[in-house]
Write an enzyme that holds these catalytic residues in place. Structure first.
Site, PDB file in Angstrom:
ATOM      1  N   GLY A   1       0.832  -1.194   0.000  1.00 52.62           N
ATOM      2  CA  GLY A   1       0.000   0.000   0.000  1.00 52.62           C
ATOM      3  C   GLY A   1       0.866   1.244   0.000  1.00 52.62           C
TER       4      GLY A   1
ATOM      5  CD  GLN B   1       3.329   5.797   2.682  1.00 47.76           C
ATOM      6  OE1 GLN B   1       2.370   5.305   2.120  1.00 47.76           O
ATOM      7  NE2 GLN B   1       4.271   5.058   3.241  1.00 47.76           N
TER       8      GLN B   1
ATOM      9  CB  CYS C   1       4.861   2.107   7.556  1.00 52.66           C
ATOM     10  SG  CYS C   1       4.480   3.613   6.661  1.00 52.66           S
ATOM     11  CG  LEU C   2       6.468   0.896   1.567  1.00 47.23           C
ATOM     12  CD1 LEU C   2       5.935   1.207   0.178  1.00 47.23           C
ATOM     13  CD2 LEU C   2       7.586  -0.134   1.501  1.00 47.23           C
TER      14      LEU C   2
ATOM     15  CG  HIS D   1      -0.900   1.494   7.253  1.00 43.35           C
ATOM     16  ND1 HIS D   1      -0.017   1.033   8.200  1.00 43.35           N
ATOM     17  CD2 HIS D   1      -0.153   2.286   6.425  1.00 43.35           C
ATOM     18  CE1 HIS D   1       1.189   1.531   7.964  1.00 43.35           C
ATOM     19  NE2 HIS D   1       1.145   2.272   6.881  1.00 43.35           N
ATOM     20  CD  GLU D   2      -1.118   2.539   2.711  1.00 44.33           C
ATOM     21  OE1 GLU D   2      -0.528   3.636   2.691  1.00 44.33           O
ATOM     22  OE2 GLU D   2      -0.544   1.483   3.018  1.00 44.33           O
TER      23      GLU D   2
ATOM     24  CG  HIS E   1       0.381   6.963   5.390  1.00 40.98           C
ATOM     25  ND1 HIS E   1       1.514   7.377   6.056  1.00 40.98           N
ATOM     26  CD2 HIS E   1       0.545   5.630   5.170  1.00 40.98           C
ATOM     27  CE1 HIS E   1       2.319   6.324   6.230  1.00 40.98           C
ATOM     28  NE2 HIS E   1       1.753   5.256   5.713  1.00 40.98           N
TER      29      HIS E   1
HETATM   30 NI    NI Z   1       2.522   3.309   5.663  1.00 40.60          NI
END
Ligand code: NI
Length: 172
Positions: A46, A51, A91-92, A133-134, A137
């Protein structure tokens, strides 16, 4: 298509609250393509526009191992949620860390698709977790915000140290 740079915690830009997408046009579709490419290359399941330093309400996800179910959600809204699930999340933007986070088990979400058409979707399991989660963000929230202050600071310090070593390597 292009790979986009992913911001990393504690970059303050990750705290920006995204604004609604007003026009679904070719420029936005190109961004969606770049976000999928960036997410698959990472690799991740995701990615939120926040991000990649674009502060519009847009996220992409594909939780399958064979890239077979890509979803792009524009202006996502959760209409219903129920159940509780606790799972290890990463998370990235917080590379290398996985911690337990509690989420709704099942959600119903409304969004615009990449043609600007309004859609609704039911999600459960990993897809539901990923969408929640996204969406965090897009509100400037990270999964580390659910952890204790001490744990969050420990992760922040380690990531900052890692970045200093990286930039030293590049400087040489
Ligand atoms: Ni994330």
């Amino acid at each position: 298509m292009a790979l986009l740079n992913i911001l990393e915690f504690p970059d303050p830009r990750l705290r920006t609250k995204a604004t609604a997408v007003e026009l679904v046009d070719d420029k936005l579709r190109a961004l969606i393509g770049d976000m999928f490419e960036t997410m698959y290359a990472a690799p991740g399941i995701g990615l939120a526009a926040t991000q990649v330093d674009v502060h519009k309400r847009l996220l992409v996800t594909d939780v399958t191992p064979d890239k077979s179910e890509p979803h792009a959600l524009i202006n996502p809204e959760i209409l219903e949620k129920d159940g509780v699930v606790i799972s290890d999340e990463g998370c990235l933007s917080v590379p290398g860390y996985f911690e337990e986070v509690e989420r709704a088990e099942h959600i119903r979400v409304r969004f615009l698709d990449r043609n600007g058409e309004q859609k609704e979707m039911e999600a459960e399991g990993l897809l539901a977790i990923c969408i929640q989660h996204e969406m965090d963000h897009l509100d400037g929230k990270l999964f580390v915000d659910y952890l204790s202050e001490a744990k969050r600071q420990r992760i922040r310090k380690k990531l900052e140290k890692g970045r200093r070593q990286q930039s030293a390597a590049v400087a040489l």
